[in-house]
Scaffold this motif. Structure first.
Motif, mmCIF file in Angstrom:
data_model
loop_
_atom_site.group_PDB
_atom_site.id
_atom_site.type_symbol
_atom_site.label_atom_id
_atom_site.label_comp_id
_atom_site.label_asym_id
_atom_site.label_seq_id
_atom_site.Cartn_x
_atom_site.Cartn_y
_atom_site.Cartn_z
ATOM 1 N N GLY A 42 0.858 -1.294 0.102
ATOM 2 C CA GLY A 42 -0.075 0.109 0.125
ATOM 3 C C GLY A 42 0.997 1.015 0.142
ATOM 4 O O GLY A 42 2.087 1.343 -0.618
ATOM 5 N N SER A 43 0.461 2.358 0.712
ATOM 6 C CA SER A 43 1.491 3.204 1.038
ATOM 7 C C SER A 43 2.146 3.213 2.314
ATOM 8 O O SER A 43 1.926 2.617 3.232
ATOM 9 C CB SER A 43 0.430 4.430 1.153
ATOM 10 O OG SER A 43 -0.410 4.411 2.197
ATOM 11 N N TRP A 63 4.649 -1.312 -3.373
ATOM 12 C CA TRP A 63 4.353 -0.265 -2.194
ATOM 13 C C TRP A 63 4.558 1.202 -3.082
ATOM 14 O O TRP A 63 5.393 1.079 -3.995
ATOM 15 C CB TRP A 63 5.180 -0.239 -1.034
ATOM 16 C CG TRP A 63 4.959 -1.464 0.131
ATOM 17 C CD1 TRP A 63 5.583 -2.890 -0.330
ATOM 18 C CD2 TRP A 63 4.187 -1.563 1.025
ATOM 19 N NE1 TRP A 63 5.273 -3.399 0.682
ATOM 20 C CE2 TRP A 63 4.172 -2.779 1.581
ATOM 21 C CE3 TRP A 63 3.323 -0.550 1.676
ATOM 22 C CZ2 TRP A 63 3.586 -3.019 2.719
ATOM 23 C CZ3 TRP A 63 2.562 -0.784 2.589
ATOM 24 C CH2 TRP A 63 2.873 -1.991 3.161
ATOM 25 N N SER A 106 -1.840 9.920 5.895
ATOM 26 C CA SER A 106 -1.439 8.601 6.760
ATOM 27 C C SER A 106 -1.259 7.389 5.609
ATOM 28 O O SER A 106 -1.185 7.708 4.564
ATOM 29 C CB SER A 106 -2.883 8.002 7.016
ATOM 30 O OG SER A 106 -3.804 8.294 6.111
ATOM 31 N N ASP A 108 -0.079 3.088 5.145
ATOM 32 C CA ASP A 108 -0.233 1.651 5.515
ATOM 33 C C ASP A 108 0.820 0.827 6.256
ATOM 34 O O ASP A 108 0.586 0.047 6.843
ATOM 35 C CB ASP A 108 -0.875 0.938 4.287
ATOM 36 C CG ASP A 108 -1.834 1.456 3.502
ATOM 37 O OD1 ASP A 108 -3.005 1.292 4.379
ATOM 38 O OD2 ASP A 108 -2.039 1.822 2.280
ATOM 39 N N VAL A 134 -0.150 5.850 11.059
ATOM 40 C CA VAL A 134 -0.481 4.782 10.462
ATOM 41 C C VAL A 134 -2.044 5.028 10.262
ATOM 42 O O VAL A 134 -2.807 5.146 11.336
ATOM 43 C CB VAL A 134 -0.361 3.710 11.482
ATOM 44 C CG1 VAL A 134 -0.648 2.427 11.118
ATOM 45 C CG2 VAL A 134 1.441 3.643 11.810
ATOM 46 N N ALA A 135 -2.237 4.160 9.133
ATOM 47 C CA ALA A 135 -3.795 4.350 8.830
ATOM 48 C C ALA A 135 -4.604 3.043 9.427
ATOM 49 O O ALA A 135 -3.834 1.960 9.733
ATOM 50 C CB ALA A 135 -4.025 4.123 7.343
ATOM 51 N N GLY A 138 -3.188 -0.345 9.328
ATOM 52 C CA GLY A 138 -1.932 -0.307 8.786
ATOM 53 C C GLY A 138 -0.809 -0.828 10.039
ATOM 54 O O GLY A 138 -1.269 -1.174 11.237
ATOM 55 N N THR A 139 0.531 -0.736 9.809
ATOM 56 C CA THR A 139 1.620 -1.200 10.624
ATOM 57 C C THR A 139 2.502 -0.185 11.077
ATOM 58 O O THR A 139 3.077 0.536 10.032
ATOM 59 C CB THR A 139 2.112 -2.432 9.707
ATOM 60 O OG1 THR A 139 1.202 -3.283 9.565
ATOM 61 C CG2 THR A 139 3.348 -3.031 10.800
ATOM 62 N N ARG A 208 0.251 -3.384 14.653
ATOM 63 C CA ARG A 208 -0.753 -3.215 13.856
ATOM 64 C C ARG A 208 -1.853 -2.209 14.402
ATOM 65 O O ARG A 208 -2.242 -2.606 15.675
ATOM 66 C CB ARG A 208 -1.455 -4.398 13.477
ATOM 67 C CG ARG A 208 -2.539 -4.291 12.145
ATOM 68 C CD ARG A 208 -2.803 -5.527 11.708
ATOM 69 N NE ARG A 208 -3.154 -6.754 12.587
ATOM 70 C CZ ARG A 208 -4.348 -6.713 13.238
ATOM 71 N NH1 ARG A 208 -5.309 -5.763 12.838
ATOM 72 N NH2 ARG A 208 -4.545 -7.704 14.168
ATOM 73 N N GLU A 211 -8.447 -2.233 12.110
ATOM 74 C CA GLU A 211 -9.216 -1.597 10.941
ATOM 75 C C GLU A 211 -10.445 -0.689 11.786
ATOM 76 O O GLU A 211 -10.841 -0.992 12.803
ATOM 77 C CB GLU A 211 -9.835 -2.749 10.365
ATOM 78 C CG GLU A 211 -8.863 -3.681 9.654
ATOM 79 C CD GLU A 211 -8.619 -2.995 8.273
ATOM 80 O OE1 GLU A 211 -8.923 -2.086 7.859
ATOM 81 O OE2 GLU A 211 -7.849 -3.930 7.637
#
Length: 212
Positions: A42-43, A63, A106, A108, A134-135, A138-139, A208, A211
């Protein structure tokens, strides 16, 4: 001109990159590879990106990466690395004095590898900003030295090394919103500039965000 902590840090790191050849190997940090290999691309935000090896590795795995560093020279080398790897279109490079400014948005994955410095750095503030970036889902990945190398009999400067619990306490992340997936100490080989073989321990935190 009065020397501020930010100016001192900027001058130190710029001189380190500018006054010689490549500082790092050009390979991604091994613990990033270990911890991020199973993550969905992701990002990504790479804090203290240096010459860009971690960010470039992430982009080769799908990424989109934003690399941040205090040194103009480091960021120029990072951009060149990305161009040579054919991933310039998937990378963005931003100069920030962490602790005073921080990228917007933000991500991922927020990757913070070895944010330890012989010059002033508000590490706690930076890591809390990293967590905030962190979204959902995300991590946050943090890796830091746990001690001096075994061959370092006379440390070059005073340093306070983090503990696993100490960093978690400083982050103060609500358990309902975060899950600690990796809490580890890894011992790796380390060789002194004079060729003395030894080891060094690194702490790893992979956390993490729940969600939304």
């Amino acid at each position: 001109m009065t020397e501020t902590p930010a100016l001192r840090a900027a001058e130190f790191w710029e001189a380190r990159y500018r006054d010689g050849g490549p500082v790092w190997s050009g390979r991604p940090n091994a613990l990033l590879v270990r911890e991020a290999a199973d993550l969905r691309p992701g990002s990504a935000l790479d804090l203290g990106c240096g010459e860009g090896a971690d960010a470039v590795w992430l982009t080769t795995r799908g990424w989109r990466a934003t690399g941040v560093d205090i040194s103009h020279t480091a960021l120029e080398r990072a951009a060149l690395h990305a161009a040579e790897a054919g991933v310039s279109d998937r990378t963005v490079w931003e100069r920030h004095v962490l602790g005073e400014s921080f990228p917007e948005g933000s991500f991922d994955l927020v990757n913070a590898q070895y944010l330890q410095s012989p010059v002033p750095l508000d590490q706690q503030r930076v890591l809390r900003q990293a967590a905030a970036a962190v979204a959902p889902g995300g991590t946050l990945l943090i890796v830091m030295h746990a001690n001096w190398p075994s061959w370092q009999t006379e440390p070059p400067f005073e340093a306070e090394f983090p503990t696993q619990r100490g960093v978690l306490d400083e982050l103060a992340l609500p358990k309902v919103d975060w899950t600690v997936e990796t809490l580890d100490t890894v011992r790796r080989a380390s060789v002194s500039p004079e060729g003395v073989e030894g080891f060094r321990d690194d702490h790893v935190w992979r956390i993490r965000r729940t969600e939304a």
